[in-house]
Design a protein around this motif. Sequence first.
Motif, PDB file in Angstrom:
ATOM      1  N   PRO A 181       0.913   5.527   0.222  1.00 16.05           N
ATOM      2  CA  PRO A 181       0.202   6.630   0.762  1.00 16.05           C
ATOM      3  C   PRO A 181      -0.098   7.726  -0.439  1.00 16.05           C
ATOM      4  O   PRO A 181       0.779   7.599  -1.451  1.00 16.05           O
ATOM      5  N   LEU A 205      -5.223  12.886  -1.101  1.00 17.88           N
ATOM      6  CA  LEU A 205      -6.685  12.848  -1.772  1.00 17.88           C
ATOM      7  C   LEU A 205      -6.919  14.244  -2.209  1.00 17.88           C
ATOM      8  O   LEU A 205      -6.476  15.406  -1.634  1.00 17.88           O
ATOM      9  N   ARG A 227       0.883  -1.096  -0.162  1.00 20.92           N
ATOM     10  CA  ARG A 227       0.054   0.162  -0.059  1.00 20.92           C
ATOM     11  C   ARG A 227       1.062   1.087   0.217  1.00 20.92           C
ATOM     12  O   ARG A 227       2.119   1.124   0.755  1.00 20.92           O
ATOM     13  N   SER A 250      -6.681  15.398   2.393  1.00 21.67           N
ATOM     14  CA  SER A 250      -6.347  14.271   3.282  1.00 21.67           C
ATOM     15  C   SER A 250      -5.364  13.196   2.503  1.00 21.67           C
ATOM     16  O   SER A 250      -5.457  13.074   1.446  1.00 21.67           O
ATOM     17  N   VAL A 251      -4.949  12.228   3.552  1.00 18.61           N
ATOM     18  CA  VAL A 251      -4.027  11.364   2.925  1.00 18.61           C
ATOM     19  C   VAL A 251      -4.869  10.098   2.960  1.00 18.61           C
ATOM     20  O   VAL A 251      -5.431   9.793   3.956  1.00 18.61           O
ATOM     21  N   GLY A 252      -4.816   9.312   1.811  1.00 17.07           N
ATOM     22  CA  GLY A 252      -5.288   7.736   2.026  1.00 17.07           C
ATOM     23  C   GLY A 252      -4.181   6.996   1.477  1.00 17.07           C
ATOM     24  O   GLY A 252      -3.077   7.218   1.634  1.00 17.07           O
ATOM     25  N   SER A 253      -4.640   5.627   1.221  1.00 24.26           N
ATOM     26  CA  SER A 253      -3.863   4.607   0.617  1.00 24.26           C
ATOM     27  C   SER A 253      -4.225   4.079  -0.504  1.00 24.26           C
ATOM     28  O   SER A 253      -5.480   3.956  -0.715  1.00 24.26           O
ATOM     29  N   MET A 254      -3.302   3.413  -1.552  1.00 24.77           N
ATOM     30  CA  MET A 254      -3.919   2.610  -2.459  1.00 24.77           C
ATOM     31  C   MET A 254      -2.877   1.397  -2.633  1.00 24.77           C
ATOM     32  O   MET A 254      -1.783   1.456  -2.199  1.00 24.77           O
TER      33      MET A 254
END
Length: 82
Positions: free
Chosen positions: A37, A40, A35, A44-48
Motif C-alpha cells: 500500500p 497517494l 503489492r 487516497s491509498v493505492g498500491s504498488m
Amino acid sequence: MIDMPSTDTSTKPRYALSYGLRLDKGTASELAHPRVPILLPDGSVGSMTLHVMNGTADEIKAQLLDSIDAFFDIYADVYADV
C-alpha cells in the motif's frame, strides 16, 4: 543553442512517480510480485507492485534501465503532449 525544457506547465499534466530501491546480497524469487500500500498525493491509498531482479550489479542496472524505458513506453499515451 541548448534545448531547454519548457517551464510552461499550464498545459501539461503533473505527475508523481513513486519508487524505491534496495540491493540485497543473494537472490530472491522473481516470480512473486507482492503489492504494497502507498499513500497517494491526493490523500487516497493505492498500491504498488514490487519487482525483483537478480544478477550482478551491472546486470541489475541494465535490467532496471530497460524496465524504466518500458514503463514510459507503456504509459506514453497517458503523459503525451496534448
